[in-house]
Design a protein around this motif. Structure first.
Motif, PDB file in Angstrom:
ATOM      1  N   THR A 118       0.815  -1.213   0.000  1.00 41.64           N
ATOM      2  CA  THR A 118       0.000   0.000   0.000  1.00 41.64           C
ATOM      3  C   THR A 118       0.846   1.260   0.000  1.00 41.64           C
ATOM      4  O   THR A 118       0.347   2.341  -0.318  1.00 41.64           O
ATOM      5  CB  THR A 118      -0.918   0.027   1.232  1.00 41.64           C
ATOM      6  OG1 THR A 118      -0.120   0.142   2.422  1.00 41.64           O
ATOM      7  CG2 THR A 118      -1.769  -1.234   1.311  1.00 41.64           C
ATOM      8  N   LEU A 158       1.819   2.967   2.414  1.00 43.24           N
ATOM      9  CA  LEU A 158       1.299   3.924   3.385  1.00 43.24           C
ATOM     10  C   LEU A 158       2.011   3.847   4.738  1.00 43.24           C
ATOM     11  O   LEU A 158       1.630   4.559   5.664  1.00 43.24           O
ATOM     12  CB  LEU A 158      -0.201   3.685   3.594  1.00 43.24           C
ATOM     13  CG  LEU A 158      -1.094   4.049   2.404  1.00 43.24           C
ATOM     14  CD1 LEU A 158      -2.519   3.567   2.642  1.00 43.24           C
ATOM     15  CD2 LEU A 158      -1.072   5.553   2.163  1.00 43.24           C
ATOM     16  N   ALA A 177       1.802   9.826   2.577  1.00 42.21           N
ATOM     17  CA  ALA A 177       0.743   9.305   1.714  1.00 42.21           C
ATOM     18  C   ALA A 177       0.763   9.922   0.324  1.00 42.21           C
ATOM     19  O   ALA A 177       0.042   9.462  -0.556  1.00 42.21           O
ATOM     20  CB  ALA A 177      -0.619   9.556   2.361  1.00 42.21           C
ATOM     21  N   ASN A 197      -4.305   7.895   0.457  1.00 45.41           N
ATOM     22  CA  ASN A 197      -5.258   7.592   1.530  1.00 45.41           C
ATOM     23  C   ASN A 197      -6.079   8.824   1.883  1.00 45.41           C
ATOM     24  O   ASN A 197      -6.403   9.060   3.043  1.00 45.41           O
ATOM     25  CB  ASN A 197      -4.509   7.075   2.765  1.00 45.41           C
ATOM     26  CG  ASN A 197      -5.368   6.198   3.660  1.00 45.41           C
ATOM     27  OD1 ASN A 197      -6.207   5.444   3.169  1.00 45.41           O
ATOM     28  ND2 ASN A 197      -5.164   6.294   4.963  1.00 45.41           N
ATOM     29  N   PRO A 243      -9.922   7.314   3.462  1.00 42.72           N
ATOM     30  CA  PRO A 243      -9.588   6.028   4.097  1.00 42.72           C
ATOM     31  C   PRO A 243     -10.768   5.066   4.038  1.00 42.72           C
ATOM     32  O   PRO A 243     -11.928   5.492   4.078  1.00 42.72           O
ATOM     33  CB  PRO A 243      -9.265   6.424   5.542  1.00 42.72           C
ATOM     34  CG  PRO A 243      -8.991   7.893   5.490  1.00 42.72           C
ATOM     35  CD  PRO A 243      -9.837   8.436   4.389  1.00 42.72           C
ATOM     36  N   PRO A 244     -10.473   3.736   3.976  1.00 38.65           N
ATOM     37  CA  PRO A 244      -9.120   3.203   3.815  1.00 38.65           C
ATOM     38  C   PRO A 244      -8.762   3.011   2.340  1.00 38.65           C
ATOM     39  O   PRO A 244      -9.578   2.515   1.562  1.00 38.65           O
ATOM     40  CB  PRO A 244      -9.200   1.857   4.537  1.00 38.65           C
ATOM     41  CG  PRO A 244     -10.634   1.424   4.318  1.00 38.65           C
ATOM     42  CD  PRO A 244     -11.454   2.678   4.273  1.00 38.65           C
ATOM     43  N   GLU A 245      -7.572   3.416   1.966  1.00 41.30           N
ATOM     44  CA  GLU A 245      -7.005   3.218   0.635  1.00 41.30           C
ATOM     45  C   GLU A 245      -7.815   3.866  -0.477  1.00 41.30           C
ATOM     46  O   GLU A 245      -7.868   3.360  -1.593  1.00 41.30           O
ATOM     47  CB  GLU A 245      -6.800   1.728   0.330  1.00 41.30           C
ATOM     48  CG  GLU A 245      -5.794   1.051   1.236  1.00 41.30           C
ATOM     49  CD  GLU A 245      -5.397  -0.310   0.716  1.00 41.30           C
ATOM     50  OE1 GLU A 245      -4.661  -0.374  -0.281  1.00 41.30           O
ATOM     51  OE2 GLU A 245      -5.824  -1.311   1.318  1.00 41.30           O
TER      52      GLU A 245
END
Length: 717
Positions: free
Chosen positions: A343, A345, A378, A403, A406-408
């Protein structure tokens, strides 16, 4: 009895009396040499009885009366008044008193070295040369390993002196001995010698002679551990056999395999202990014993988290590939950690098993996973650039907040700047959307395209749900499905008017894709194959709606000939059914030619063409033509490619030949194929190969490119 003493005596009685040199403040003694007769008379009598008791120690500790000395003028005399201490003259200090005095300040010392010493330190050290000769290691296959680690070899034949060469030789003795023992020669011996080479030349020869001796083999295997489920699990995962050589690398690899495989089969806390090998010098075998602490057989429990959290527990559970109560498998824990890292992150993230003591199913113990999170930046900026003949330079940059939702939930802004394409776009992307590896995309973009085949101003709104491969997880099956709304204004050649006109099209499309990937690498495959199928039901609206379908099938295959040569091939065919070519928007037709198509030809150069007036015609320029050829695209196409990828180190050479054609018919005919050939260079990096291909058409026709150059990241296919 008193200890004997050795005293120097005078050699003769008639030696003139001597006076010792005077010491300041000490009494003067004349004639200090004692005659031998006087010395013998002064000695105490000794008893002849060896069993007699020793004399009292007090007699030896009694102080000896000082010898008579000249009267000291400063000493007090009985009945005489002592003078004022201040009026007494200073007396010289004794040697012991002088030692007790404080040292002078260090600043009073001269610390600079003499000029002669400094000059000597600046001279270059004298070097000697030597060669290294090793006997007995090549026969057992250790010559290369020894050469890599040797102190003599590291010195490159130079040393300050012979002592240094000898020290290196002794170090290499131990190295050779360790290497021999590592492959089972426990009775081996190694000796070294330093010789003049040749005699009296000042050059040396370091000779190491190794005697391997017999090879020891495994005589028995004994694993000391608690009973496992299934029974015999440790022995099954310990790939050692009775009768094989006691090879250190082999033994360590076998033990590492146990440490790896037990956590994959329900034992997360297993520990491999210190092995013991008892050698039998009579039969040259070793009894191998390995203690293993298995710990409890475990199953997955719950997930907890600590630290600067990026994801809540519910999203962490989306990323897992296991269910609570399932037998513990460290590979699935590693997979979760990799998914979190992918990710981008986190600055740091870890996943650790934690014992609970709570019973689980099938006699296991429940193990919880602790996820330690520390959020990282991010936002990222990214860019890529490429070049192709006929397409020119194309650069794309993007800004991403991964992000923001959120999430992703990422927001991506991108810009395209090129000689033939410019555009702006914004994208919302939800990764792992409710399910692992599922991605949702919403996109809005505006582009201008100015190619030889057409010029277009296009606005697009699209949405897509996909299951894609990534460099970390290359998936066997990938797919996507979505919806596109396109409005485009394009120039198109009107055969009725025999001229180009501009038309506006509205297009609705529902693209579908499925891929099957059996290759071994996403960016640089060396074996396996790939199959891809694209299907897009569409409708073109220009006054009235015209439904049609677009289809594309592609297959690629990779065959390793040697470790450094791979033969790669590609075949692709496309078809459009349900609409005539002239009712299609030019941007929705098929074209061929370019770096990802038939190399040797310019971008979109192959296929049906028109002859049109050249807007850039210069009558005064002999090379300027009053007409130009322009591709108009078609409803079907086919392409073929074959290349040999030869790699040496981080570089590669790729000769290739491509073929293809575009047709006005619904299905490709396979006739009038055009060929291009060339050679490419590759520079391999940790993220994929950089590609530079140069090609030319075979049987070139008027209006086609003479040389085509393509620069990009990744292989052509």
């Amino acid at each position: 009895m008193p200890a004997a003493a050795t005293v120097q005596t005078a050699p003769a009685a008639d030696v003139p009396a001597q006076t010792l040199p005077s010491i300041a403040g000490a009494p003067q003694i004349e004639n200090p040499i004692i005659p031998e007769a006087e010395f013998e008379a002064a000695l105490p009598s000794l008893s002849d009885d060896l069993d007699a008791p020793l004399e009292p120690m007090e007699r030896f500790e009694a102080p000896v009366a000082p010898a008579a000395a000249a009267p000291d003028a400063t000493a007090p005399v009985p009945g005489q008044t002592v003078a004022d201490p201040g009026t007494i003259a200073p007396q010289p200090l004794s040697a012991e008193a002088m030692l007790a005095q404080p040292l002078p300040p260090i600043a009073t010392f001269e610390v600079n070295p003499p000029i002669e010493v400094a000059a000597q330190d600046d001279t270059d050290p004298v070097e000697i040369r030597y060669i290294t000769v090793v006997d007995g290691l090549k026969q057992v296959g250790l010559a290369d390993a020894f050469k890599t680690l040797s102190a003599l070899q590291e010195g490159k034949g130079k040393a300050a002196n012979a002592t240094q060469v000898a020290a290196r030789a002794r170090e290499d003795e131990q190295l050779a001995l360790r290497l021999l023992r590592s492959i089972g020669h426990y009775d081996a011996s190694v000796v070294s010698a330093i010789e003049q080479n040749p005699a009296n030349s000042g050059n040396l020869r370091a000779v190491l002679t190794a005697t391997a001796g017999p090879v020891y083999k495994i005589g028995s295997i004994d694993v000391k551990a608690e009973e496992t489920v299934p029974a015999g699990l440790i022995l099954r995962e310990l790939p050692l056999k009775i009768g094989e050589t006691i090879d250190a690398a082999r033994v360590q690899g076998a033990e590492a395999n146990v440490a790896l495989k037990l956590p994959q089969q329900g034992y997360p806390f297993a520990e491999v202990g210190q092995r013991d090998i008892l050698l039998d010098e009579r039969v040259f075998t070793g009894a191998y014993t390995l203690p293993v602490t298995t710990g409890p057989r475990s199953s997955f429990g719950t997930i907890t988290t600590q630290g600067d959290q990026v994801f809540e527990v519910d999203h962490l559970e989306v990323l897992t590939r296991f269910d609570p109560g399932e037998l513990y498998d460290s590979r699935k824990v590693d997979d979760l950690r990799d998914a979190l890292i992918a990710t981008s992150l986190f600055s740091t993230v870890s996943v650790e098993p934690q014992r609970t003591g709570t019973p689980g199913p099938d006699g296991t113990e429940q193990v919880n996973l602790l996820v330690r999170q520390n959020a990282g930046p991010a936002r990222t900026l990214a860019g890529e650039v490429g070049y192709g003949t006929g397409q020119g330079i194309r650069a794309e940059g993007s800004w991403t907040h991964r992000n923001l939702f959120p999430p992703e939930g990422a927001l991506i802004g991108n810009i395209i700047a090129g000689t033939q394409e410019q555009g702006l776009g914004v994208t919302f992307r939800r990764s792992n959307a409710g399910r692992r590896d599922r991605t949702v995309l919403l996109n809005a973009s505006a582009n201008r395209s100015d190619y030889e085949a057409f010029e277009a101003f296009t606005g697009t709104l699209s949405g897509r749900i996909s299951y894609d491969s990534t460099p970390i997880w290359q998936k066997r099956i990938t797919y996507y499905y979505g919806l596109e709304l396109i409005a485009t204004n394009e120039d198109v050649f009107d055969f009725d008017l025999n001229d180009r006109v501009r038309r506006t099209y509205g297009i609705v499309a529902a693209p579908l894709f499925i891929g099957w990937d059996r290759s071994d690498d996403l960016l640089n495959p060396t074996r396996g194959f790939r199959l891809k199928l694209n299907v897009s039901p569409e409708a073109s609206v220009q006054g009235s709606a015209r439904p049609y379908g677009r289809f594309m099938l592609e297959g690629t295959a990779y065959f390793p000939v040697t470790d450094s040569i791979v033969i790669a091939g590609r075949a692709r065919g496309g078809a459009i059914a349900g609409i005539s070519r002239d009712d299609l928007a030019p941007s929705r037709r098929y074209y061929a030619g370019g770096g990802g198509s038939v190399r040797g030809f310019g971008f979109q150069e192959l296929g049906p063409r028109t002859i049109e007036p050249n807007p850039d015609f210069d009558p005064e320029n002999e090379d300027s033509s009053p007409t130009v050829f322009r591709a108009i695209g078609g409803r079907s196409m086919n392409e073929f490619a074959l290349e040999a990828r030869y790699r040496f180190g981080n570089f590669g050479i790729v000769p290739f030949i491509d073929a293809g054609q575009v047709y006005d018919s619904t299905l490709p005919k396979g006739s009038d194929l055009r060929f291009g050939a060339g050679i490419g260079g590759r520079f391999y990096t940790n993220f994929g190969p950089m590609r530079l291909d140069v090609a030319t058409p075979i049987a070139r026709r008027e209006g086609e490119s003479l040389i085509a150059v393509y620069i990009s990241i990744g292989q052509a296919f």
